[in-house]
Design a protein around this motif. Structure first.
Motif, PDB file in Angstrom:
ATOM      1  N   GLY A 157      15.637  -6.668   2.299  1.00 53.19           N
ATOM      2  CA  GLY A 157      15.476  -5.225   2.241  1.00 53.19           C
ATOM      3  C   GLY A 157      14.040  -4.774   2.409  1.00 53.19           C
ATOM      4  N   PRO A 158      13.863  -3.519   2.831  1.00 53.95           N
ATOM      5  CA  PRO A 158      12.517  -2.951   2.990  1.00 53.95           C
ATOM      6  C   PRO A 158      11.904  -2.591   1.650  1.00 53.95           C
ATOM      7  CG  PRO A 158      14.177  -1.284   3.454  1.00 53.95           C
ATOM      8  CD  PRO A 158      14.925  -2.574   3.200  1.00 53.95           C
ATOM      9  N   VAL A 159      10.671  -2.149   1.692  1.00 53.58           N
ATOM     10  CA  VAL A 159       9.975  -1.713   0.473  1.00 53.58           C
ATOM     11  C   VAL A 159      10.558  -0.379   0.027  1.00 53.58           C
ATOM     12  CG1 VAL A 159       7.747  -1.145  -0.539  1.00 53.58           C
ATOM     13  CG2 VAL A 159       7.897  -2.892   1.247  1.00 53.58           C
ATOM     14  N   GLN A 160      10.980  -0.320  -1.235  1.00 54.04           N
ATOM     15  CA  GLN A 160      11.586   0.888  -1.785  1.00 54.04           C
ATOM     16  C   GLN A 160      10.599   1.605  -2.719  1.00 54.04           C
ATOM     17  OE1 GLN A 160      14.534   1.870  -0.802  1.00 54.04           O
ATOM     18  NE2 GLN A 160      15.171   0.015   0.283  1.00 54.04           N
ATOM     19  N   ALA A 161      10.995   2.817  -3.130  1.00 58.20           N
ATOM     20  CA  ALA A 161      10.150   3.591  -4.048  1.00 58.20           C
ATOM     21  C   ALA A 161       9.971   2.868  -5.375  1.00 58.20           C
ATOM     22  CB  ALA A 161      10.770   4.974  -4.273  1.00 58.20           C
ATOM     23  N   THR A 162      11.014   2.157  -5.831  1.00 60.20           N
ATOM     24  CA  THR A 162      10.899   1.400  -7.080  1.00 60.20           C
ATOM     25  C   THR A 162       9.886   0.260  -6.941  1.00 60.20           C
ATOM     26  OG1 THR A 162      12.823   0.106  -6.369  1.00 60.20           O
ATOM     27  CG2 THR A 162      13.219   1.942  -7.874  1.00 60.20           C
ATOM     28  N   ASP A 163       9.808  -0.331  -5.755  1.00 61.24           N
ATOM     29  CA  ASP A 163       8.812  -1.389  -5.518  1.00 61.24           C
ATOM     30  C   ASP A 163       7.398  -0.820  -5.602  1.00 61.24           C
ATOM     31  OD1 ASP A 163      10.851  -3.280  -5.032  1.00 61.24           O
ATOM     32  OD2 ASP A 163      11.012  -2.615  -2.959  1.00 61.24           O
ATOM     33  N   LEU A 164       7.193   0.358  -5.017  1.00 58.89           N
ATOM     34  CA  LEU A 164       5.863   0.984  -5.064  1.00 58.89           C
ATOM     35  C   LEU A 164       5.479   1.325  -6.496  1.00 58.89           C
ATOM     36  CD1 LEU A 164       5.858   3.408  -1.999  1.00 58.89           C
ATOM     37  CD2 LEU A 164       4.883   1.122  -2.184  1.00 58.89           C
ATOM     38  N   LEU A 165       6.443   1.792  -7.278  1.00 59.45           N
ATOM     39  CA  LEU A 165       6.158   2.110  -8.678  1.00 59.45           C
ATOM     40  C   LEU A 165       5.752   0.861  -9.441  1.00 59.45           C
ATOM     41  CD1 LEU A 165       6.116   4.029 -11.067  1.00 59.45           C
ATOM     42  CD2 LEU A 165       8.585   3.714 -11.308  1.00 59.45           C
ATOM     43  N   ALA A 166       6.474  -0.240  -9.230  1.00 60.68           N
ATOM     44  CA  ALA A 166       6.145  -1.494  -9.916  1.00 60.68           C
ATOM     45  C   ALA A 166       4.776  -2.011  -9.474  1.00 60.68           C
ATOM     46  CB  ALA A 166       7.215  -2.537  -9.643  1.00 60.68           C
ATOM     47  N   LEU A 167       4.490  -1.959  -8.178  1.00 59.92           N
ATOM     48  CA  LEU A 167       3.198  -2.425  -7.667  1.00 59.92           C
ATOM     49  C   LEU A 167       2.050  -1.600  -8.248  1.00 59.92           C
ATOM     50  CD1 LEU A 167       4.046  -2.994  -3.886  1.00 59.92           C
ATOM     51  CD2 LEU A 167       3.566  -4.756  -5.587  1.00 59.92           C
ATOM     52  N   THR A 168       2.228  -0.285  -8.278  1.00 62.90           N
ATOM     53  CA  THR A 168       1.180   0.594  -8.805  1.00 62.90           C
ATOM     54  C   THR A 168       0.931   0.321 -10.280  1.00 62.90           C
ATOM     55  OG1 THR A 168       1.927   2.286  -7.230  1.00 62.90           O
ATOM     56  CG2 THR A 168       0.423   2.983  -8.964  1.00 62.90           C
ATOM     57  N   SER A 169       2.001   0.156 -11.049  1.00 59.08           N
ATOM     58  CA  SER A 169       1.870  -0.107 -12.479  1.00 59.08           C
ATOM     59  C   SER A 169       1.157  -1.439 -12.731  1.00 59.08           C
ATOM     60  CB  SER A 169       3.247  -0.116 -13.130  1.00 59.08           C
ATOM     61  OG  SER A 169       3.160  -0.415 -14.502  1.00 59.08           O
ATOM     62  N   GLU A 170       1.553  -2.480 -11.998  1.00 60.43           N
ATOM     63  CA  GLU A 170       0.937  -3.796 -12.182  1.00 60.43           C
ATOM     64  C   GLU A 170      -0.526  -3.797 -11.739  1.00 60.43           C
ATOM     65  OE1 GLU A 170       3.638  -6.033  -9.880  1.00 60.43           O
ATOM     66  OE2 GLU A 170       5.241  -5.976 -11.388  1.00 60.43           O
ATOM     67  N   LEU A 171      -0.820  -3.097 -10.646  1.00 63.20           N
ATOM     68  CA  LEU A 171      -2.212  -3.015 -10.181  1.00 63.20           C
ATOM     69  C   LEU A 171      -3.081  -2.276 -11.199  1.00 63.20           C
ATOM     70  CD1 LEU A 171      -4.234  -3.581  -7.918  1.00 63.20           C
ATOM     71  CD2 LEU A 171      -3.549  -1.420  -6.846  1.00 63.20           C
ATOM     72  N   ALA A 172      -2.547  -1.221 -11.793  1.00 64.90           N
ATOM     73  CA  ALA A 172      -3.300  -0.482 -12.805  1.00 64.90           C
ATOM     74  C   ALA A 172      -3.617  -1.364 -14.010  1.00 64.90           C
ATOM     75  CB  ALA A 172      -2.513   0.746 -13.245  1.00 64.90           C
ATOM     76  N   ILE A 173      -2.640  -2.164 -14.436  1.00 60.88           N
ATOM     77  CA  ILE A 173      -2.845  -3.051 -15.587  1.00 60.88           C
ATOM     78  C   ILE A 173      -3.940  -4.071 -15.294  1.00 60.88           C
ATOM     79  CG2 ILE A 173      -1.763  -4.866 -16.977  1.00 60.88           C
ATOM     80  CD1 ILE A 173       0.879  -3.347 -16.682  1.00 60.88           C
TER      81      ILE A 173
ATOM     82  N   SER B  36     -14.480   8.626  -7.901  1.00 54.65           N
ATOM     83  CA  SER B  36     -14.864   8.787  -9.297  1.00 54.65           C
ATOM     84  C   SER B  36     -15.168   7.469  -9.987  1.00 54.65           C
ATOM     85  CB  SER B  36     -13.745   9.505 -10.059  1.00 54.65           C
ATOM     86  OG  SER B  36     -12.559   8.720 -10.059  1.00 54.65           O
ATOM     87  N   GLY B  37     -14.775   6.346  -9.388  1.00 57.94           N
ATOM     88  CA  GLY B  37     -14.988   5.048 -10.008  1.00 57.94           C
ATOM     89  C   GLY B  37     -14.042   4.767 -11.159  1.00 57.94           C
ATOM     90  N   GLN B  38     -12.949   5.503 -11.237  1.00 57.60           N
ATOM     91  CA  GLN B  38     -11.962   5.329 -12.311  1.00 57.60           C
ATOM     92  C   GLN B  38     -10.598   4.996 -11.713  1.00 57.60           C
ATOM     93  OE1 GLN B  38     -12.099   8.989 -14.539  1.00 57.60           O
ATOM     94  NE2 GLN B  38     -14.058   8.494 -15.495  1.00 57.60           N
ATOM     95  N   MET B  39     -10.570   3.937 -10.926  1.00 58.80           N
ATOM     96  CA  MET B  39      -9.357   3.592 -10.206  1.00 58.80           C
ATOM     97  C   MET B  39      -8.186   3.297 -11.142  1.00 58.80           C
ATOM     98  SD  MET B  39      -7.863   3.230  -7.307  1.00 58.80           S
ATOM     99  CE  MET B  39      -9.150   3.052  -6.070  1.00 58.80           C
ATOM    100  N   SER B  40      -8.428   2.529 -12.190  1.00 56.86           N
ATOM    101  CA  SER B  40      -7.322   2.167 -13.083  1.00 56.86           C
ATOM    102  C   SER B  40      -6.744   3.407 -13.765  1.00 56.86           C
ATOM    103  CB  SER B  40      -7.801   1.159 -14.127  1.00 56.86           C
ATOM    104  OG  SER B  40      -8.832   1.706 -14.930  1.00 56.86           O
ATOM    105  N   ALA B  41      -7.627   4.343 -14.189  1.00 56.46           N
ATOM    106  CA  ALA B  41      -7.142   5.567 -14.837  1.00 56.46           C
ATOM    107  C   ALA B  41      -6.348   6.420 -13.862  1.00 56.46           C
ATOM    108  CB  ALA B  41      -8.320   6.361 -15.400  1.00 56.46           C
ATOM    109  N   VAL B  42      -6.812   6.500 -12.623  1.00 56.89           N
ATOM    110  CA  VAL B  42      -6.095   7.273 -11.608  1.00 56.89           C
ATOM    111  C   VAL B  42      -4.736   6.647 -11.314  1.00 56.89           C
ATOM    112  CG1 VAL B  42      -6.110   7.932  -9.170  1.00 56.89           C
ATOM    113  CG2 VAL B  42      -8.160   8.257 -10.556  1.00 56.89           C
TER     114      VAL B  42
END
Length: 413
Positions: A69-85, A151-157
């Protein structure tokens, strides 16, 4: 003390696994962070062993299914959350992207992150690397990341971006969930009528055959309906399916979408909910963008694109040009004639105090609550109506049959 199985990333971006004893999962997380690790997953060891004993972590067939399957919206949400952590834990961006590649459960996700990693390693900013996949991430996501770079606040964004995506998904899920029960009731009504006309009514046809015009009118109507259904039921089903398919195809066209979205806003009760739902998307997007330093004109254009209704989108597209010419935001939004007085008042207060972003977020929360309340009220009207209609139709068929039976008894007397 219980044992916990954990998976974490090192400062170099490598994935490590192991076990440790701790009083609770919170204590286990603190111990991992003290060791310079970024926790990715932690669970009680007994639960992990039970999962393995039940047949392995994931059966091979399930793995194969998950890998497609292709990349879904749920995949983007998981990737964003993990990258922020990982960024919040101090991991470098390139190392964090490598960890995401190692953790990817789909080849499409791994390929996407590998392309972004290659661009970042080549000196391209993350926002520009994401812009190469604009159809997937969208302008909103890309501009949020760009504001984090400035802003240099990537994780907060990214944390705010995750919160925004979760709220948007929750709102859509609430709307979809609200339509499930009425759809089930409607399906039951249709199946019940098919069963009555196709199987129940024919059982009495032989009983009423010799009576002719002596049958009561309601009974004759029901018998005729059953006869037509048996003779032309398949043809009618094909015609209905074809008509629905053609209608859906037309509604996907620009003309059909414009016609439907215009009529939708004019419907009683439903139209007001549709308007508030779209304005919730708009105000939350605009508030989130402004809160992260995105310029007003850019934020207005991006927020307008998040609105799915083309009629409202055309109205909201007039806001940015007025602001660009020096007009106030509140005056520009008032000219659209789609915002309620409360919304205009909040925007005015936000503009006077220099807090348009927070006020738009507050407006989105208010509209979100109104949408949820409106859906509940609408369901309290729709569900009884569907049940009543279904009951009346079935009762009418049964009464018609009983009238026919009673007429036979009258003739016998």
């Amino acid at each position: 003390m219980p044992d916990f199985a954990w998976k974490a990333a090192t400062a170099a971006g490598k994935i490590e696994e192991g076990r440790l004893s701790a009083a609770s999962s919170a204590v286990a997380l603190r111990q991992l962070r003290e060791q310079g690790l970024t926790p990715l997953h932690i669970t009680e060891a007994s639960m992990a062993e039970a999962t393995m004993a039940a047949g392995g972590a994931v059966p091979a067939a399930r793995k194969a299914h998950q890998a497609k399957g292709p990349v879904q919206a749920t995949d983007l949400l998981a990737l964003t959350s993990e990258l922020a952590i990982m960024l919040r834990a101090g991991l470098a961006l390139d190392n964090a992207l490598r960890v995401l590649i190692d953790m990817a459960h789909k080849p499409s996700v791994a390929a996407l992150m590998q392309g972004i990693l290659d661009a970042v390693k080549g000196g391209t900013p993350l926002s520009r690397a994401l812009a190469a996949h604009r159809e997937l991430f969208g302008d909103f996501y890309i501009n949020m990341v760009r504001s984090g770079e400035v802003s240099g606040q990537m994780s907060a964004v990214l944390d705010r971006l995750v919160e925004h995506m979760e709220r948007q998904r929750a709102l859509r899920d609430n709307v979809i969930s609200a339509t499930i029960y009425p759809a089930i009731l409607l399906g039951v009504a249709v199946l019940s009528l098919i069963a009555m006309l196709g199987f129940v009514v024919p059982q009495f046809e032989k009983l009423f055959t010799d009576m002719g015009d002596a049958l009561p009118l309601p009974t004759r109507i029901v018998m005729e309906m059953g006869h037509v259904f048996r003779q032309y039921g398949l043809v009618m089903a094909v015609l209905v399916v074809a008509s629905v398919a053609l209608l859906l195809r037309w509604l996907r066209s620009p003309q059909g979408r414009q016609w439907w979205q215009t009529r939708l806003l004019r419907l009683p009760l439903v139209g007001r909910l549709a308007l508030k739902y779209q304005l919730t998307l708009y105000s939350r997007s605009l508030g989130t963008l402004l809160g992260n330093g995105v310029p007003m004109l850019t934020a207005l254009h991006i927020a307008t694109d998040t609105v799915g209704n083309t009629v409202l989108q055309q109205a909201l597209s007039k806001v940015a040009p007025i602001v660009k010419e020096g007009g106030k935001v509140v005056q520009a939004m008032a000219t659209t004639a789609i915002f309620e007085p409360l919304a205009i008042s909040l925007i005015r207060v936000g503009e006077e105090t220099g807090r348009v972003g927070p006020m738009m977020l507050e407006l989105s929360n208010i509209l979100n609550r109104e949408v949820e309340t409106g859906i509940k009220r609408l369901l309290t009207l729709v569900e009884p109506v569907l049940i009543l209609v279904l009951g009346v139709l079935i009762a009418a068929i049964i009464v018609s049959i009983l009238l026919g039976i009673l007429s036979i008894n009258d003739l016998a007397v």
